[in-house]
Design a protein around this motif. Structure first.
Motif, PDB file in Angstrom:
ATOM      1  N   THR A   1      26.628  71.530  25.623  1.00  0.00           N
ATOM      2  CA  THR A   1      27.111  72.526  24.669  1.00  0.00           C
ATOM      3  C   THR A   1      27.972  71.893  23.567  1.00  0.00           C
ATOM      4  O   THR A   1      28.645  72.600  22.832  1.00  0.00           O
ATOM      5  N   SER A   2      27.956  70.556  23.490  1.00  0.00           N
ATOM      6  CA  SER A   2      28.693  69.873  22.412  1.00  0.00           C
ATOM      7  C   SER A   2      27.686  69.157  21.512  1.00  0.00           C
ATOM      8  O   SER A   2      26.550  68.925  21.914  1.00  0.00           O
ATOM      9  N   GLU A   3      28.155  68.776  20.349  1.00  0.00           N
ATOM     10  CA  GLU A   3      27.300  67.966  19.465  1.00  0.00           C
ATOM     11  C   GLU A   3      27.433  66.518  19.887  1.00  0.00           C
ATOM     12  O   GLU A   3      28.529  65.949  19.820  1.00  0.00           O
ATOM     13  N   VAL A   4      26.358  65.921  20.333  1.00  0.00           N
ATOM     14  CA  VAL A   4      26.405  64.495  20.685  1.00  0.00           C
ATOM     15  C   VAL A   4      25.246  63.780  19.992  1.00  0.00           C
ATOM     16  O   VAL A   4      24.261  64.413  19.619  1.00  0.00           O
ATOM     17  N   ASN A   5      25.389  62.462  19.819  1.00  0.00           N
ATOM     18  CA  ASN A   5      24.304  61.693  19.219  1.00  0.00           C
ATOM     19  C   ASN A   5      23.094  61.733  20.145  1.00  0.00           C
ATOM     20  O   ASN A   5      23.238  61.596  21.362  1.00  0.00           O
ATOM     21  N   SER A   6      21.916  61.888  19.540  1.00  0.00           N
ATOM     22  CA  SER A   6      20.698  61.970  20.340  1.00  0.00           C
ATOM     23  C   SER A   6      20.191  60.583  20.723  1.00  0.00           C
ATOM     24  O   SER A   6      20.352  59.616  19.969  1.00  0.00           O
ATOM     25  N   GLY A   7      19.596  60.499  21.919  1.00  0.00           N
ATOM     26  CA  GLY A   7      18.924  59.259  22.322  1.00  0.00           C
ATOM     27  C   GLY A   7      19.821  58.271  23.028  1.00  0.00           C
ATOM     28  O   GLY A   7      19.608  57.058  22.913  1.00  0.00           O
ATOM     29  N   PHE A   8      20.825  58.772  23.762  1.00  0.00           N
ATOM     30  CA  PHE A   8      21.753  57.854  24.450  1.00  0.00           C
ATOM     31  C   PHE A   8      21.840  58.163  25.950  1.00  0.00           C
ATOM     32  O   PHE A   8      21.342  59.181  26.429  1.00  0.00           O
ATOM     33  N   PHE A   9      22.515  57.263  26.637  1.00  0.00           N
ATOM     34  CA  PHE A   9      22.662  57.284  28.091  1.00  0.00           C
ATOM     35  C   PHE A   9      24.150  57.528  28.362  1.00  0.00           C
ATOM     36  O   PHE A   9      24.994  56.770  27.864  1.00  0.00           O
ATOM     37  N   TRP A  10      24.461  58.571  29.142  1.00  0.00           N
ATOM     38  CA  TRP A  10      25.847  59.033  29.290  1.00  0.00           C
ATOM     39  C   TRP A  10      26.313  58.998  30.740  1.00  0.00           C
ATOM     40  O   TRP A  10      25.536  59.257  31.660  1.00  0.00           O
ATOM     41  N   HIS A  11      27.596  58.708  30.907  1.00  0.00           N
ATOM     42  CA  HIS A  11      28.245  58.804  32.217  1.00  0.00           C
ATOM     43  C   HIS A  11      29.636  59.368  31.978  1.00  0.00           C
ATOM     44  O   HIS A  11      30.395  58.829  31.165  1.00  0.00           O
ATOM     45  N   LYS A  12      29.974  60.461  32.681  1.00  0.00           N
ATOM     46  CA  LYS A  12      31.263  61.133  32.503  1.00  0.00           C
ATOM     47  C   LYS A  12      31.561  61.400  31.027  1.00  0.00           C
ATOM     48  O   LYS A  12      32.674  61.127  30.541  1.00  0.00           O
ATOM     49  N   ASN A  13      30.562  61.850  30.307  1.00  0.00           N
ATOM     50  CA  ASN A  13      30.679  62.224  28.889  1.00  0.00           C
ATOM     51  C   ASN A  13      30.999  61.069  27.951  1.00  0.00           C
ATOM     52  O   ASN A  13      31.457  61.291  26.827  1.00  0.00           O
ATOM     53  N   LYS A  14      30.761  59.866  28.412  1.00  0.00           N
ATOM     54  CA  LYS A  14      30.902  58.688  27.530  1.00  0.00           C
ATOM     55  C   LYS A  14      29.569  57.950  27.504  1.00  0.00           C
ATOM     56  O   LYS A  14      28.900  57.864  28.540  1.00  0.00           O
ATOM     57  N   LYS A  15      29.246  57.380  26.322  1.00  0.00           N
ATOM     58  CA  LYS A  15      28.024  56.577  26.244  1.00  0.00           C
ATOM     59  C   LYS A  15      28.155  55.396  27.195  1.00  0.00           C
ATOM     60  O   LYS A  15      29.223  54.794  27.266  1.00  0.00           O
ATOM     61  N   ARG A  16      27.088  55.090  27.908  1.00  0.00           N
ATOM     62  CA  ARG A  16      27.136  53.928  28.791  1.00  0.00           C
ATOM     63  C   ARG A  16      25.998  52.964  28.438  1.00  0.00           C
ATOM     64  O   ARG A  16      25.052  53.319  27.733  1.00  0.00           O
TER      65      ARG A  16
END
Ligand SMILES: NC(=O)c1ccc[n+]([C@@H]2O[C@H](COP(=O)([O-])OP(=O)(O)OC[C@H]3O[C@@H](n4cnc5c(N)ncnc54)[C@H](OP(=O)(O)O)[C@@H]3O)[C@@H](O)[C@H]2O)c1
Length: 218
Positions: free
Chosen positions: A201-216
């Motif tokens: 439900t937030s605006e995030v960059n598309s096409g990434f890998f996330w862990h605990k709401n941080k790019k990993r």
């Protein structure tokens, strides 16, 4: 009311995700291989779906089309872990794992695209086990290969869906207490469910890998 489709909503992380979105007043369409779920709410529906069966995917997509519901968030959560601690690689386990974790996931996503709103978010459940850069914590090649491939699906789909402003993400939920993760895992399924709701439900960059709401790292 916004609509979520989440696969594998009968138990584990998928059930926790369904519960979180329901508590935020979303309409939730869940799936399980039996067509049954212990969750019962007015704004919750459960459909039978086996992602390793193309005909089951087609039936589900057609049922969704008949319902006229448009999807705001799709969470590809259903998955299997079939490796045994044997060497060499068990190719039977690899075929079945890829069928569920990768091909079924991709097939379902493609089949649902006409029913997904522009500006929507597609989240696929990956795993730290799918990371190419992390030091592997155990030998589970079929599962590791399937999740690395899910990550590449996220990358390619994000590119393909740019024009529709659809965000596509992979999530590593950590080690979670479920049938798959076992009772020894440190995380409660509610924790990744909260994080995924926030991300969805937030605006995030598309096409990434996330862990605990941080790019990993991939
Ligand atoms: N638990 C962890 O530590 C962990 C860590 C990293 C990533 N993950 C990933 O998170 C996701 C959820 O894992 P979980 O731990 O919640 O697993 P789980 O407790 O084993 O639940 C798996 C879910 O997937 C569904 N499913 C299995 N095979 C299916 C098929 N062929 N077609 C459709 N649905 C199918 C199951 O439905 P039925 O009940 O009908 O069988 C169930 O709802 C998976 O993708 C998993 O790889 C989990």
């Amino acid at each position: 009311m916004k609509t979520l489709v989440v696969t594998g909503a009968s138990r584990g992380i998928g059930k926790a995700i369904a519960e979180k979105f329901l508590s935020e007043s979303w309409y939730v369409i869940g799936t399980s291989t039996s067509g049954k779920a212990s969750l019962k709410r007015d704004n919750f529906e459960i459909y039978k779906l086996d992602v390793s069966d193309p005909e089951s995917i087609e039936r589900f997509a057609k049922a969704l089309a008949r319902s006229k519901k448009k999807i705001d968030v799709l969470i590809n959560n259903a998955g299997v872990y079939l490796d045994e601690d044997t060497s060499p690689l068990n190719t039977k386990a690899l075929r079945k794992t890829l069928e569920v974790n990768l091909i079924g996931l991709a097939d379902l996503t493609e089949r649902l695209l006409p029913h997904i709103n522009n500006g929507a978010h597609i989240i696929s459940m990956s795993s730290g086990a799918g990371s190419i850069t992390d030091e592997p914590d155990a030998y589970k090649p079929a599962y590791q290969i399937s999740k690395a491939a899910v990550n590449m699906f996220t990358r390619t789909l994000a590119e393909a869906l740019k024009k529709r402003n659809i965000t596509v993400s992979s999530v590593d939920p950590g080690w979670v207490r479920t049938d798959m993760g076992s009772s020894s895992a440190p995380r409660d399924p509610k924790e990744p469910a909260e994080e995924i709701f926030k991300m969805a439900t937030s605006e995030v960059n598309s096409g990434f890998f996330w862990h605990k709401n941080k790019k990993r790292a991939w």
